[in-house]
Write a protein that holds these residues in place. Structure first.
Motif: not given
Length: 82
Positions: A28-29, A64-74
């Motif tokens: 979506e984003v 994008i992952h931070k924006l949707t609430g699930h930041p990546a570890a790597e």
């Protein structure tokens, strides 16, 4: 556009529905950063989630992952594929 594989940890017990919802949230984003998330996989037992994307940079994927609430570890570039 470059290809990236990112890894999320700590998602033990994730269901297919939760994985699909997280992927939809990214879709979506994704255009805000010029990213296209192609596919996601999960191992509910270990809590590891993998996402394949095309993006201008690893930082764009992470934003994008931070924006949707699930930041990546790597976030790893994938320069070669067959």
């Amino acid at each position: 556009m470059a290809t990236f594989m990112d890894v999320h940890t700590g998602m033990k017990g994730i269901t297919a529905e939760q994985l699909a919802a997280a992927h939809r949230a990214d879709l979506e984003v994704e255009a805000q950063e010029g990213v296209h998330f192609k596919h996601a996989w999960a191992d509910p037992e270990s809590g590891t989630v993998y996402c394949l994307s095309e993006a201008p940079s690893a930082d764009a994927v992470q934003r994008i992952h931070k924006l949707t609430g699930h930041p990546a570890a790597e976030v790893h570039p994938v320069p070669l594929s067959v």
